[in-house]
Design an enzyme around this catalytic site. Structure first.
Site, PDB file in Angstrom:
ATOM      1  N   CYS A   2      -9.300  -5.710  -3.433  1.00  0.00           N
ATOM      2  CA  CYS A   2     -11.122  -5.904  -4.441  1.00  0.00           C
ATOM      3  C   CYS A   2     -11.364  -4.741  -5.249  1.00  0.00           C
ATOM      4  CB  CYS A   2     -11.587  -6.917  -4.225  1.00  0.00           C
ATOM      5  SG  CYS A   2     -10.992  -8.810  -4.118  1.00  0.00           S
ATOM      6  N   ARG A  27      -6.777  -1.260  -5.968  1.00  0.00           N
ATOM      7  CA  ARG A  27      -7.064  -2.330  -5.363  1.00  0.00           C
ATOM      8  C   ARG A  27      -6.516  -3.524  -5.303  1.00  0.00           C
ATOM      9  NH1 ARG A  27     -10.903   1.035  -2.101  1.00  0.00           N
ATOM     10  NH2 ARG A  27     -11.688  -1.202  -1.285  1.00  0.00           N
ATOM     11  N   TRP A  75      -7.872  -8.804  -5.653  1.00  0.00           N
ATOM     12  CA  TRP A  75      -6.564  -9.097  -5.057  1.00  0.00           C
ATOM     13  C   TRP A  75      -7.333 -10.424  -4.937  1.00  0.00           C
ATOM     14  CZ3 TRP A  75      -4.866 -10.121  -0.031  1.00  0.00           C
ATOM     15  CH2 TRP A  75      -3.426  -9.821   0.385  1.00  0.00           C
ATOM     16  N   ASN A 101     -16.007  -8.245  -2.930  1.00  0.00           N
ATOM     17  CA  ASN A 101     -14.964  -7.473  -1.939  1.00  0.00           C
ATOM     18  C   ASN A 101     -14.848  -8.398  -0.527  1.00  0.00           C
ATOM     19  OD1 ASN A 101     -12.400  -6.385  -0.616  1.00  0.00           O
ATOM     20  ND2 ASN A 101     -13.621  -4.369  -0.925  1.00  0.00           N
ATOM     21  N   GLY A 102     -13.797  -9.207   0.357  1.00  0.00           N
ATOM     22  CA  GLY A 102     -14.182  -8.906   1.812  1.00  0.00           C
ATOM     23  C   GLY A 102     -13.325 -10.756   1.112  1.00  0.00           C
ATOM     24  N   GLU A 488      10.719   3.588   6.879  1.00  0.00           N
ATOM     25  CA  GLU A 488       9.791   3.870   5.830  1.00  0.00           C
ATOM     26  C   GLU A 488      10.853   3.928   4.440  1.00  0.00           C
ATOM     27  OE1 GLU A 488       6.683   4.264   5.029  1.00  0.00           O
ATOM     28  OE2 GLU A 488       6.505   5.606   3.085  1.00  0.00           O
ATOM     29  N   LYS A 492       9.581   1.340   1.219  1.00  0.00           N
ATOM     30  CA  LYS A 492       9.280   1.757  -0.171  1.00  0.00           C
ATOM     31  C   LYS A 492      10.236   0.877  -1.142  1.00  0.00           C
ATOM     32  CE  LYS A 492       6.880   3.913   0.511  1.00  0.00           C
ATOM     33  NZ  LYS A 492       6.061   4.274   1.744  1.00  0.00           N
ATOM     34  N   GLU A 495       9.112  -2.448  -1.803  1.00  0.00           N
ATOM     35  CA  GLU A 495       7.776  -2.602  -2.057  1.00  0.00           C
ATOM     36  C   GLU A 495       7.569  -2.252  -4.280  1.00  0.00           C
ATOM     37  OE1 GLU A 495       4.211  -0.168  -0.358  1.00  0.00           O
ATOM     38  OE2 GLU A 495       6.058   1.339   0.181  1.00  0.00           O
ATOM     39  N   HIS A 511      24.925  -4.411  17.261  1.00  0.00           N
ATOM     40  CA  HIS A 511      24.214  -5.227  18.137  1.00  0.00           C
ATOM     41  C   HIS A 511      23.258  -6.681  16.888  1.00  0.00           C
ATOM     42  CE1 HIS A 511      25.045  -3.282  21.568  1.00  0.00           C
ATOM     43  NE2 HIS A 511      23.992  -2.541  20.850  1.00  0.00           N
ATOM     44  N   LYS A 610      -3.928  -1.381  -2.738  1.00  0.00           N
ATOM     45  CA  LYS A 610      -3.791   0.159  -2.173  1.00  0.00           C
ATOM     46  C   LYS A 610      -4.013  -0.011  -1.091  1.00  0.00           C
ATOM     47  CE  LYS A 610      -2.430   4.610  -1.860  1.00  0.00           C
ATOM     48  NZ  LYS A 610      -1.310   4.388  -1.964  1.00  0.00           N
TER      49      LYS A 610
HETATM   50  C1  F6R Z   1       3.084   0.873   2.277  1.00  0.00           C
HETATM   51  C2  F6R Z   1       1.805   0.797   1.819  1.00  0.00           C
HETATM   52  C3  F6R Z   1       1.068   0.292   3.122  1.00  0.00           C
HETATM   53  C4  F6R Z   1       0.580   1.228   3.855  1.00  0.00           C
HETATM   54  C5  F6R Z   1      -0.888   0.171   4.771  1.00  0.00           C
HETATM   55  C6  F6R Z   1      -1.719   0.962   5.230  1.00  0.00           C
HETATM   56  O1  F6R Z   1       3.602   2.402   0.665  1.00  0.00           O
HETATM   57  O2  F6R Z   1       0.613   1.973   1.696  1.00  0.00           O
HETATM   58  O3  F6R Z   1       1.669  -0.117   4.253  1.00  0.00           O
HETATM   59  O4  F6R Z   1       0.727   2.287   4.402  1.00  0.00           O
HETATM   60  O5  F6R Z   1      -1.613  -0.651   4.220  1.00  0.00           O
HETATM   61  O6  F6R Z   1      -2.502   1.296   4.892  1.00  0.00           O
HETATM   62  P1  F6R Z   1      -3.453   3.375   4.891  1.00  0.00           P
HETATM   63  O7  F6R Z   1      -2.923   4.287   5.414  1.00  0.00           O
HETATM   64  O8  F6R Z   1      -4.667   2.815   3.772  1.00  0.00           O
HETATM   65  O9  F6R Z   1      -4.188   2.147   6.470  1.00  0.00           O
END
Ligand code: F6R
Length: 615
Positions: A2, A27, A75, A101-102, A488, A492, A495, A511, A610
């Site tokens: 949010c 956000r 969000w 927000n929260g 990672e 990607k 997501e 395994h 984000k």
């Molecule tokens: C993946 C991604 C999330 C963040 C996670 C932690 O692409 O962006 O997995 O890495 O939400 O966020 P931060 O780094 O802001 O604590």
């Protein structure tokens, strides 16, 4: 999670709020809304499910006058994404509007009490409870808006950043925060508030980061008043200069922020490295380590806490710190650490890694670590965010605003800083020899050029991506330093393309996961010419002999894999500990192009946000 934005000044609020929402859309984009107070004291609220563009269409049909307003991009946590659950929420009396927000944890108790007082609720949100509570307090005790907000917040359990306006008062905006961020922008005869500084850029560079448990009353033509929520004691006002520019928030000719951010990495790593490696590459300096030498000398253990991509960077950090500092290192998901009753003392260092610096679980983890006496160090991107303000010391990664929801340049920035940190602490503790420092620091210094070279694989990766657009599952395999790179790469892809992908240590495949392999299950194998190369070759053969297609990431000039893998993507050769930095580039591009081929919105993938400011 949010985004909130607010404005009180001499200009029309609507355009400023809409532009602010667009900058905060990363956000959350489940719904958006705006509330405006006209000079005559009318309150006009417009809201819509979906993106800010939908809100603009809805608002165009109504009144958008007023130089006071609040707005929100959501969000969803409590209640599905729809028009009714969209913020701002308005009190039953129609007098008060609020964005939040929260999460209000005790909302159901408060809701029942308010229902007994005759309040009814339109939405399924926790936020509507808060606006009704403020309304109830204000009407029953005949107090000012700010007094009602304070009283209501004292009854609320949970996390919040709120902005509140009142119908009959076009000259006042009340904001408060606890565990969710809020920034105030101080302009000439105008004040801005927002979840982060991005909506404020271009209007003013003077900002105040509201501290936890503080509230502010912003009045037209009067000085700003900030007090603590609990005690009403005035706080000192600390105005800081914002160093972000508008250009950093734009796509710069790229189709998406994600692609721009992938291609920005040569520059972002240059910024990240600046001033941290001596000219002869014999020494690495991080001021956070320099200022806390004793802590790093006495440390008996380091625990890295993070979430998501940052957690993957932490796994690489563990290898780096163990290799260069010879200190035992643990890596924990912040969400598990905070409830895991960790055993810590003053000889422990806890390093929190976070792009946003606002991740709720990471913040809670560092709070706990501090309570237990550990020295807490932050590795963060967003300057002035909650994590750097709540850690004992730390290092910024300095990669600039990351707007694409899938993290790319922040990951490479985090791995770079962790490499610098491991070298700096290793030198301090006398655990790394000068030859190794020189070799790694020299390669690190060249990393902007090396990444630029790596990015030349773009057209080839784009071609390869077309072969896999319709795959339903993927396996990503790596060993040693590149097991986290595999995790990672898989994250990607998941997501942004919504294809199921699993990252696995290559040798563990036999395994269990090997049972999944057939001609419909491609594997991406990270196989640079490192100490585990011979081992991983046999893992590739195991996949091939079961009919699985293989995309191999190999070091330049290594032709041995050409006969085994279906596709090889070459990356420049670098010291083993730096291979994750280079190998992650084609993985970012592969995920990107597969998602684009599928027509997905890579910058705003479904269900994601984000900055994860809720548990
Ligand atoms: C993946 C991604 C999330 C963040 C996670 C932690 O692409 O962006 O997995 O890495 O939400 O966020 P931060 O780094 O802001 O604590």
């Amino acid at each position: 999670m949010c985004g909130i934005v607010g404005y009180l000044g001499s200009n029309g609020a609507y355009e400023i709020l809409i532009q602010g929402l667009k900058r905060l859309e990363y956000r959350g984009y489940d719904s958006a809304g705006v509330a405006l107070v006209t000079p005559a004291g009318d309150l006009n609220v417009h809201k819509s499910q979906g993106k800010v563009a939908n809100l603009e269409q809805v608002a165009a049909a109504g009144c958008i006058d007023g130089s006071l307003g609040i707005a929100h991009t959501r969000w969803a946590t409590h209640g599905e994404p729809n028009d009714v659950n969209a913020h701002p929420h308005v009190s039953q009396s129609g007098d008060i509007a609020l964005v939040h927000n929260g999460t209000i944890e005790n909302y159901s108790v408060l809701k029942t009490a308010l229902e007994e007082h005759g309040y009814s609720f339109k939405s399924e949100t926790d936020t509507e409870v808060l606006v009704q509570l403020i309304d109830y307090i204000k009407s029953t005790s005949n107090c000012s808006l700010e007094e009602a907000v304070r009283e209501a917040l004292l009854q609320v359990e949970g996390a919040y950043a709120v902005a509140v306006v009142e119908k009959n008062d076009p000259d006042k905006l009340v904001v408060a925060r606890k565990s969710s961020p809020l920034v105030i922008g101080v302009g000439e005869n105008e004040t801005f508030i927002a979840s982060d500084a991005t909506p404020i850029i271009g209007y003013t560079d003077q900002v105040i980061y509201l501290k936890d448990n503080e509230m502010a009353v912003i009045r037209r033509d009067q000085p700003l008043a900030i007090t603590s929520i609990d005690s009403n004691i005035p706080s000192t006002i600390d105005i800081q200069k914002l160093k972000l520019s508008l250009a950093q928030l734009e796509k710069g000719g790229y189709d998406t922020f994600m692609l721009k951010e992938i291609f920005e990495q040569p520059n972002t790593l240059r910024d990240c490295l600046r001033g941290r490696i001596s000219s002869d590459c014999s020494h690495v300096t991080l001021s956070g380590v320099e200022l806390n030498k004793e802590k790093f000398l006495q440390a008996e253990r380091i625990t890295l806490v993070a979430c998501g991509t940052s957690w993957h960077a932490a796994l690489i950090g563990k290898r780096l710190i163990q290799d260069f500092c010879k200190i035992p290192v643990e890596v924990e998901y912040a969400s598990e650490f905070r409830y895991g009753n960790p055993v810590l003392n003053e000889k422990d260092i806890v390093i929190s890694i976070s792009q946003s610096g606002e991740t709720a679980d990471t913040l809670a983890a560092i709070q706990l670590a501090k309570e237990k006496g550990a020295f807490v160090y932050g590795v963060c991107n967003v300057v002035g965010a909650s994590i750097p303000r709540n850690t004992d010391s730390g290092t910024y990664i300095h990669v600039g605003p990351e707007i694409g929801v899938a993290s790319t340049k922040a990951f490479t920035g985090q791995v770079t800083v962790l490499t610098l940190l491991a070298l700096a602490v290793g030198q301090l503790r006398g655990m790394v020899d000068s030859e190794t420092v020189k070799q790694v620091a020299t390669a690190l210094k060249a990393m902007p050029k090396i990444i630029k070279e790596t990015l030349k694989c773009d057209p080839e990766v784009q071609n390869i991506s077309r072969m896999f657009t319709y795959a339903h599952n993927f396996l990503y395999l790596g060993r040693g330093y590149n097991y986290p790179t595999a995790l990672e790469g898989a994250l990607k892809l998941k997501e942004i393309s919504y294809i199921h992908a699993e990252g696995y240590p290559a040798a563990e495949m036999k395994h269990g996961p090997i049972a999944l392999i057939d001609h419909e299950m491609p594997s991406v194998i990270i196989a640079p010419s490192d100490s585990l190369y011979d081992k991983i070759i046999s893992n590739v053969q195991q996949v091939k002999s079961r009919g699985g297609a293989v995309v191999a990431i190999v070091s330049k000039g290594n032709t041995a894999m050409n006969d085994i893998a279906d596709y090889c993507i070459e990356i420049p050769e670098v010291p083993e500990c730096l291979t994750p930095l280079v190998a992650s580039i084609p993985l970012q591009l592969l995920a990107y192009y597969i998602a684009v081929n599928k027509g997905k919105n890579v910058d705003q993938p479904r269900n994601l946000a984000k900055s994860v400011t809720v548990e």
